[in-house]
Design a protein around this motif. Structure first.
Motif, PDB file in Angstrom:
ATOM      1  N   GLU A  77       0.715  -0.931   0.028  1.00  0.00           N
ATOM      2  CA  GLU A  77      -0.535  -0.080   0.006  1.00  0.00           C
ATOM      3  C   GLU A  77       0.456   1.546  -0.417  1.00  0.00           C
ATOM      4  N   SER A  78       2.218   1.024   0.515  1.00  0.00           N
ATOM      5  CA  SER A  78       3.018   2.364   0.729  1.00  0.00           C
ATOM      6  C   SER A  78       3.979   2.388  -0.944  1.00  0.00           C
ATOM      7  N   ASP A  79       3.662   1.719  -1.743  1.00  0.00           N
ATOM      8  CA  ASP A  79       4.030   1.957  -3.010  1.00  0.00           C
ATOM      9  C   ASP A  79       3.313   2.844  -4.462  1.00  0.00           C
ATOM     10  N   TRP A  80       4.608   4.079  -4.075  1.00  0.00           N
ATOM     11  CA  TRP A  80       3.439   4.422  -5.219  1.00  0.00           C
ATOM     12  C   TRP A  80       3.153   4.181  -6.938  1.00  0.00           C
ATOM     13  N   PHE A  81       3.061   3.226  -6.498  1.00  0.00           N
ATOM     14  CA  PHE A  81       1.907   2.940  -8.112  1.00  0.00           C
ATOM     15  C   PHE A  81       0.840   1.769  -7.886  1.00  0.00           C
ATOM     16  N   TYR A  82       0.842   1.846  -5.988  1.00  0.00           N
ATOM     17  CA  TYR A  82      -0.589   0.663  -5.650  1.00  0.00           C
ATOM     18  C   TYR A  82      -1.249   1.058  -6.575  1.00  0.00           C
ATOM     19  N   ALA A  83      -2.418   2.334  -6.499  1.00  0.00           N
ATOM     20  CA  ALA A  83      -3.638   2.454  -7.263  1.00  0.00           C
ATOM     21  C   ALA A  83      -3.439   2.116  -8.449  1.00  0.00           C
ATOM     22  N   PRO A  84      -2.629   2.637  -8.663  1.00  0.00           N
ATOM     23  CA  PRO A  84      -2.846   2.244 -10.624  1.00  0.00           C
ATOM     24  C   PRO A  84      -2.446   0.310 -10.398  1.00  0.00           C
ATOM     25  N   VAL A  85      -1.442  -0.246 -10.091  1.00  0.00           N
ATOM     26  CA  VAL A  85      -1.734  -1.275 -10.367  1.00  0.00           C
ATOM     27  C   VAL A  85      -3.416  -2.225  -9.163  1.00  0.00           C
ATOM     28  N   GLY A 209      11.970  13.151 -12.119  1.00  0.00           N
ATOM     29  CA  GLY A 209      12.330  12.876 -10.840  1.00  0.00           C
ATOM     30  C   GLY A 209      12.136  11.477 -11.621  1.00  0.00           C
ATOM     31  N   GLU A 210      10.930  10.900 -12.075  1.00  0.00           N
ATOM     32  CA  GLU A 210      10.925   9.554 -12.743  1.00  0.00           C
ATOM     33  C   GLU A 210      11.759   9.325 -14.040  1.00  0.00           C
ATOM     34  N   LEU A 211      11.999  10.520 -14.440  1.00  0.00           N
ATOM     35  CA  LEU A 211      12.876   9.908 -15.866  1.00  0.00           C
ATOM     36  C   LEU A 211      14.355  10.084 -15.362  1.00  0.00           C
ATOM     37  N   THR A 212      14.653  10.362 -14.514  1.00  0.00           N
ATOM     38  CA  THR A 212      15.486  10.947 -13.647  1.00  0.00           C
ATOM     39  C   THR A 212      16.082   9.250 -13.428  1.00  0.00           C
ATOM     40  N   ALA A 213      14.888   9.025 -12.684  1.00  0.00           N
ATOM     41  CA  ALA A 213      14.621   7.194 -11.650  1.00  0.00           C
ATOM     42  C   ALA A 213      15.183   6.078 -12.849  1.00  0.00           C
ATOM     43  N   ILE A 214      14.340   6.331 -14.291  1.00  0.00           N
ATOM     44  CA  ILE A 214      13.907   5.495 -15.094  1.00  0.00           C
ATOM     45  C   ILE A 214      15.559   5.695 -15.979  1.00  0.00           C
ATOM     46  N   GLY A 218      16.025   1.527 -15.344  1.00  0.00           N
ATOM     47  CA  GLY A 218      15.530   1.352 -16.606  1.00  0.00           C
ATOM     48  C   GLY A 218      14.345   1.273 -16.265  1.00  0.00           C
ATOM     49  N   PHE A 219      13.119   0.924 -17.533  1.00  0.00           N
ATOM     50  CA  PHE A 219      12.205   1.650 -18.059  1.00  0.00           C
ATOM     51  C   PHE A 219      11.112  -0.579 -17.436  1.00  0.00           C
ATOM     52  N   ARG A 220      10.549   0.212 -16.331  1.00  0.00           N
ATOM     53  CA  ARG A 220      10.263  -0.979 -15.405  1.00  0.00           C
ATOM     54  C   ARG A 220       8.421  -1.559 -15.783  1.00  0.00           C
ATOM     55  N   ARG A 221       7.863  -2.120 -15.359  1.00  0.00           N
ATOM     56  CA  ARG A 221       6.453  -2.556 -14.846  1.00  0.00           C
ATOM     57  C   ARG A 221       5.830  -1.300 -14.498  1.00  0.00           C
ATOM     58  N   ASP A 222       6.535  -1.543 -13.392  1.00  0.00           N
ATOM     59  CA  ASP A 222       5.547  -0.027 -12.204  1.00  0.00           C
ATOM     60  C   ASP A 222       5.705   1.471 -13.169  1.00  0.00           C
ATOM     61  N   HIS A 223       6.748   1.524 -14.163  1.00  0.00           N
ATOM     62  CA  HIS A 223       6.144   2.615 -15.301  1.00  0.00           C
ATOM     63  C   HIS A 223       4.816   2.555 -15.613  1.00  0.00           C
ATOM     64  N   VAL A 224       5.611   1.539 -16.593  1.00  0.00           N
ATOM     65  CA  VAL A 224       4.163   1.235 -17.497  1.00  0.00           C
ATOM     66  C   VAL A 224       2.781   1.260 -16.938  1.00  0.00           C
ATOM     67  N   VAL A 225       2.406   0.201 -15.701  1.00  0.00           N
ATOM     68  CA  VAL A 225       1.080   0.574 -15.121  1.00  0.00           C
ATOM     69  C   VAL A 225       0.685   2.230 -15.147  1.00  0.00           C
ATOM     70  N   ALA A 226       1.684   3.441 -13.866  1.00  0.00           N
ATOM     71  CA  ALA A 226       1.554   4.384 -14.414  1.00  0.00           C
ATOM     72  C   ALA A 226       1.302   4.877 -15.482  1.00  0.00           C
ATOM     73  N   ILE A 227       2.048   5.120 -16.336  1.00  0.00           N
ATOM     74  CA  ILE A 227       1.670   6.189 -16.960  1.00  0.00           C
ATOM     75  C   ILE A 227       0.486   6.000 -17.620  1.00  0.00           C
ATOM     76  N   SER A 228       0.481   4.236 -17.826  1.00  0.00           N
ATOM     77  CA  SER A 228      -1.312   4.019 -18.815  1.00  0.00           C
ATOM     78  C   SER A 228      -2.005   4.352 -18.216  1.00  0.00           C
ATOM     79  N   TRP A 229      -2.014   4.354 -16.237  1.00  0.00           N
ATOM     80  CA  TRP A 229      -3.340   5.159 -15.423  1.00  0.00           C
ATOM     81  C   TRP A 229      -3.118   6.417 -15.746  1.00  0.00           C
TER      82      TRP A 229
END
Length: 267
Positions: A77-85, A209-214, A218-229
């Motif tokens: 629940e504390s993950d930044w991508f929790y709600a989009p997932v 900030g997310e661009l810097t992290a990617i 690397g580009f990951r599954r959490d980024h895919v679901v967040a961008i789609s959301w």
């Protein structure tokens, strides 16, 4: 019976009624059946309201209409991508890597990202009869997603005859897919290999900030679901003024209540 100068009281007692989650209760009372004198006032007790925990009311057992089950051990629940997932799971956009893992830190193949985007748009049946790609077979699980993306101008493949389904998707490739799905024009509104990141930041698909992290991780599954959301809240470039979410809700593709639950969680 009670006696006074005016009335030999005939006392009646009203039973207490316990309040429930949705119904009001009342305390016990007593009064005279003959003259109406009240000896003990019966007071109203407000409804208790539901006490939800893990999707159910602890008092009455009713299901929590705002609860979305999290099947993944690796999504907290504390993950930044929790709600989009959880939104994606509830809408059937993704079932995860396995039934109990989402694998947020893994990369995504081109087949996976195009299928995710297709599913987020309601898994429409492709109309084109000819498959241009020799590395995409009709028996492949991503076949319909790829054909849908081709006929809607979302992808043209790596070449005219290859899609590269098993290659890991780069950030720029998925951003290009999403921007095209929103109606932005490659070569006019953005360049897929250079300015797609700038446009994506401008319309809220991700931040600096997310661009810097990617770039670092690397580009990951959490980024895919967040961008789609986040794409759901973007305006379509078709002159309608609608967001992608408004169009998909209107088409009956996604559910407004699930979208609201996830949005409320983020807020």
């Amino acid at each position: 019976f009670y006696y006074n100068a005016d009335c030999i009281h005939l006392v009646a007692n009203s039973k207490a009624i316990a309040a429930t989650c949705v119904g009001r209760g009342v305390t016990a009372g007593s009064f005279c059946l003959k003259c109406g004198e009240v000896f003990q006032v019966a007071e109203e007790i407000p409804a208790l309201g539901h006490d939800y925990a893990e999707g159910y009311c602890t008092r009455c057992g009713d299901e929590d209409p705002n609860f979305v089950h999290n099947p993944f051990a690796d999504v907290a629940e504390s993950d930044w991508f929790y709600a989009p997932v959880l939104w994606a799971v509830a809408e059937g956009v993704t079932g995860g890597k396995t039934e109990t893992t989402f694998a947020p830190n893994e990369g995504c193949t081109r087949a996976q990202v195009v299928t995710f985007l297709w599913a987020a748009n309601g898994k429409p049946e492709p109309k084109m009869a000819v498959n241009p790609f020799k590395d995409v077979a009709e028996s492949d699980w991503y076949y319909k997603a790829v054909l849908w993306a081709v006929e809607n101008g979302i992808t043209g493949g790596l070449t005219a005859t290859t899609f590269g389904p098993n290659q890991n998707s780069a950030l720029e490739q998925y951003l290009t897919f999403v921007l095209r799905a929103l109606g932005y024009r490659d070569g006019v509104d953005f360049q897929w290999d250079s300015t797609c990141r700038d446009l994506a930041v401008d319309i809220g698909l991700l931040d600096e900030g997310e661009l810097t992290a990617i770039a670092r991780d690397g580009f990951r599954r959490d980024h895919v679901v967040a961008i789609s959301w986040r794409a759901l809240d973007c305006r379509l470039q078709d002159g309608s003024g609608d967001t992608l979410a408004q169009r998909l809700i209107g088409q009956g593709v996604i559910h407004e209540d699930l979208l609201r639950i996830a949005a409320d969680y983020i807020r």
